[in-house]
Design a protein around this motif. Structure first.
Motif, mmCIF file in Angstrom:
data_model
loop_
_atom_site.group_PDB
_atom_site.id
_atom_site.type_symbol
_atom_site.label_atom_id
_atom_site.label_comp_id
_atom_site.label_asym_id
_atom_site.label_seq_id
_atom_site.Cartn_x
_atom_site.Cartn_y
_atom_site.Cartn_z
ATOM 1 N N GLN A 167 -0.199 5.951 10.232
ATOM 2 C CA GLN A 167 -0.308 4.714 10.750
ATOM 3 C C GLN A 167 1.217 4.136 11.480
ATOM 4 N N GLU A 168 2.342 4.587 10.858
ATOM 5 C CA GLU A 168 3.413 4.150 11.468
ATOM 6 C C GLU A 168 3.531 5.096 12.634
ATOM 7 N N THR A 190 1.080 6.092 14.760
ATOM 8 C CA THR A 190 0.302 5.365 15.522
ATOM 9 C C THR A 190 0.755 4.123 16.086
ATOM 10 N N ILE A 191 1.491 3.319 15.466
ATOM 11 C CA ILE A 191 2.178 2.089 15.791
ATOM 12 C C ILE A 191 3.238 2.329 16.881
ATOM 13 N N TRP A 241 1.759 3.360 20.051
ATOM 14 C CA TRP A 241 1.175 2.452 20.915
ATOM 15 C C TRP A 241 2.371 1.416 21.616
ATOM 16 N N LYS A 244 1.759 -1.500 2.794
ATOM 17 C CA LYS A 244 0.483 -1.950 3.591
ATOM 18 C C LYS A 244 0.119 -0.873 4.405
ATOM 19 N N VAL A 254 -3.983 0.780 6.220
ATOM 20 C CA VAL A 254 -5.293 0.574 6.490
ATOM 21 C C VAL A 254 -5.982 1.638 5.632
ATOM 22 N N LYS A 264 -8.023 -0.090 14.371
ATOM 23 C CA LYS A 264 -7.199 -0.975 13.398
ATOM 24 C C LYS A 264 -5.887 -0.948 13.265
ATOM 25 N N MET A 265 -5.519 0.346 13.369
ATOM 26 C CA MET A 265 -3.959 0.664 13.064
ATOM 27 C C MET A 265 -2.999 0.038 13.940
ATOM 28 N N ILE A 266 -3.503 0.217 15.193
ATOM 29 C CA ILE A 266 -2.318 -0.404 16.398
ATOM 30 C C ILE A 266 -2.113 -1.593 16.234
ATOM 31 N N TRP A 267 -2.643 -2.433 15.371
ATOM 32 C CA TRP A 267 -2.346 -3.991 15.097
ATOM 33 C C TRP A 267 -1.610 -4.173 14.114
ATOM 34 N N LYS A 268 -1.219 -3.139 13.205
ATOM 35 C CA LYS A 268 -0.780 -3.210 12.181
ATOM 36 C C LYS A 268 0.800 -3.408 12.280
ATOM 37 N N LYS A 269 1.683 -4.150 11.295
ATOM 38 C CA LYS A 269 3.108 -4.001 11.583
ATOM 39 C C LYS A 269 3.771 -3.221 11.402
ATOM 40 N N SER A 270 4.685 -2.395 12.028
ATOM 41 C CA SER A 270 5.665 -1.317 11.773
ATOM 42 C C SER A 270 6.349 -1.785 10.791
#
Lengths: 164, 216
Positions: free
Chosen positions: A39-40, A42-43, A46, A79, A81, B30-36
Motif C-alpha cells: 500500500q505504501e 502504491t501511494i 501515485w 491502516k 486496505v 482504493k489504495m491510491i487514496w490512502k494516507k501515506s
C-alpha cells in the motif's frame, strides 16, 4: 483529466504489480506487513506519477520508487486496505516441494537472502531481476565498481551461509 | 564450484512469478487514496510539533506573570532583545527545514534520498539544540538577575517565613535553586528529544552509513 490519469496509473500498476510484490516479499515477513508495504509503495508511486514522463519504461521507474520506499520510507502501520487472502507470501515454500538437494539448497538461499541488510537485499533483488550494474548503481547511488565489489562480497557471504 | 549459486537462485526466482499474489484493479484503486504513513510524514509532523511547542509555553498564565518577575529583576530589556534574536533564528530554521523538506523526492537514488531526509531531520536537531541553549541562557539570566537585584522579595512575591531569612542567604538559595531547575529542565527536554530522534532515524542512519561505505 484526473480520472484519466487515475485510470492510466491503476492499469499500469495492475499489470506491473509483480515488481511490487517481489519487493514486499523480500522486505517483510508476514502477509499483513506485505500488504502494508504494498500500500505504501502504491501511494508513493501515485504521488510521483505526475512526474513520470514516460521517457523510461514504467516498470524501470517502479523499481526505484518501490525500493526507495522499502529501504527508506516504510514504517509499520495499522491502516490498510483489506485485500483478498492468499495463503503465503512467496518463498514460504511448502516442504514437500523441496526434496532433492538442489531444492533444499534453494530454500536455504532464500532464507539467507532474507537475512541480509536492507541495502544488500536491494542489490540482490536487482541482480535477480536481471538488472545490469549500471542500473543497480544508479538506483542505489553508488558507483558501478562498488556495486560489483559489493555483489561479490554478498555472494561470498551467501556461500559461507550455505556451506558452513 | 560448478555453478554460481546466485545464478541458480535467479532462475528459480524468475520461475516463481506465477506464485505471486494478484490484486484487482479495484483494490489498487482504493489504495491510491490512502494516507501515506512514511517516515517522511512522521518526521514532518513531529518536527512541526517541535517547532511550535516551546512557543506554546509562553501562553501559560505562569509564563506571563514571569514578565513581572523580569521587570522586578531588571532584566526585561535583555529578555526582549533575546526574544527578538530567538524569533529571527527560529524563522531561519523553519525556512531551512521547509526548503530541505521540499527537496525530498522518492525519485532520487537511495543514497540521495536518505541523505536528504537525514539533512532535513538534522535541521530540526540543530533547532532543538538552539532552543535548549536558549532555555539554559534564560535561566542563567534569571540567576544573574537574582544576583544583582535588591528586591528579591517583590520579584518572587515572597511572604511568611522567607522574610525572616537573611537577604544574602535567600539570594544564595534562589540562585542555586534556579540553576538546578534550569539544568534539570534542559536535560529532561533534551533527553526526551534525543530519544525520539534516535528512534525515528535509526533505520535511516543505518542504511545511510551502509551506502556511504560504498562510496569510496
Amino acid at each position: 483529466m484526473t480520472k484519466e490519469l487515475e485510470h492510466r496509473f491503476v492499469t499500469e500498476l495492475e499489470s506491473n504489480q509483480n515488481i511490487v510484490h517481489k519487493v514486499c516479499s523480500l522486505y517483510t515477513n508476514d502477509r499483513d506487513a506485505h500488504n502494508d508495504l504494498f500500500q505504501e509503495i502504491t501511494i508513493q508511486l501515485w504521488k510521483a506519477y505526475p512526474k513520470f514522463r514516460g521517457d523510461s519504461k514504467f516498470s524501470t521507474w517502479m523499481y526505484r520508487v518501490a525500493l526507495n520506499t522499502a529501504i527508506t520510507l516504510y514504517r509499520k502501520s495499522k491502516k490498510r486496505v483489506q485485500t483478498q487472502n492468499y495463503d503465503s507470501v512467496i518463498f514460504k515454500i511448502k516442504a514437500d516441494e523441496y526434496d532433492d538437494t538442489q531444492e533444499k539448497q534453494l530454500k536455504l538461499m532464500y532464507n539467507a537472502v532474507k537475512q541480509l541488510g536492507d541495502i544488500d537485499k536491494a542489490l540482490v533483488f536487482l541482480y535477480l531481476e536481471d538488472k545490469d550494474y549500471a542500473e543497480i548503481s544508479e538506483t542505489l547511488g553508488i558507483t558501478e565498481g562498488n556495486a560489483r565489489v559489493k555483489m561479490n562480497r554478498i555472494k561470498n557471504k551467501l556461500r559461507t551461509l550455505l556451506n558452513p | 564450484m560448478a555453478m554460481d549459486e546466485l545464478e541458480l537462485l535467479k532462475k528459480d526466482w524468475q520461475k516463481k512469478e506465477g506464485e505471486l499474489p494478484k490484486l484487482s484493479y479495484e483494490e489498487i484503486y482504493k489504495m491510491i487514496w490512502k494516507k501515506s504513513s512514511s517516515i517522511v510524514k512522521w518526521i514532518f509532523y513531529i518536527s512541526i510539533i517541535e517547532f511550535v511547542l516551546p512557543h506554546l509555553l509562553y501562553l501559560l498564565p505562569s509564563a506571563r506573570s514571569g514578565f513581572d518577575m523580569y521587570n522586578e529583576l531588571g532584566i526585561t530589556n535583555l529578555f526582549i532583545g533575546l526574544s527578538i534574536l530567538q524569533y529571527a533564528v527560529v524563522f531561519y530554521f523553519i525556512y531551512q527545514f521547509y526548503r530541505r523538506y521540499r527537496e525530498i523526492s522518492v525519485l532520487d537514488n537511495a543514497k540521495q534520498l536518505t541523505n536528504n531526509i537525514l539533512r532535513t531531520r538534522r535541521t530540526v536537531k540543530n533547532y532543538v539544540i538552539f532552543s535548549l541553549s536558549m532555555i539554559l541562557l534564560i535561566f542563567a539570566i534569571i540567576v544573574f538577575g537574582i544576583y544583582s537585584t535588591d528586591n528579591l522579595v517583590a520579584a518572587f512575591q515572597l511572604e511568611g517565613k522567607a522574610l525572616e531569612t537573611s537577604p544574602e542567604k535567600l539570594k544564595f538559595i534562589f540562585m542555586v535553586g534556579m540553576s538546578i531547575v534550569g539544568v534539570l529542565f534542559t536535560l529532561l527536554l533534551g533527553g526526551i528529544y534525543f530519544l525520539l530522534y534516535g528512534l525515528l532515524t535509526r533505520k535511516l542512519s543505518k542504511n545511510h552509513k551502509e551506502l556511504k561505505k560504498l562510496e569510496v
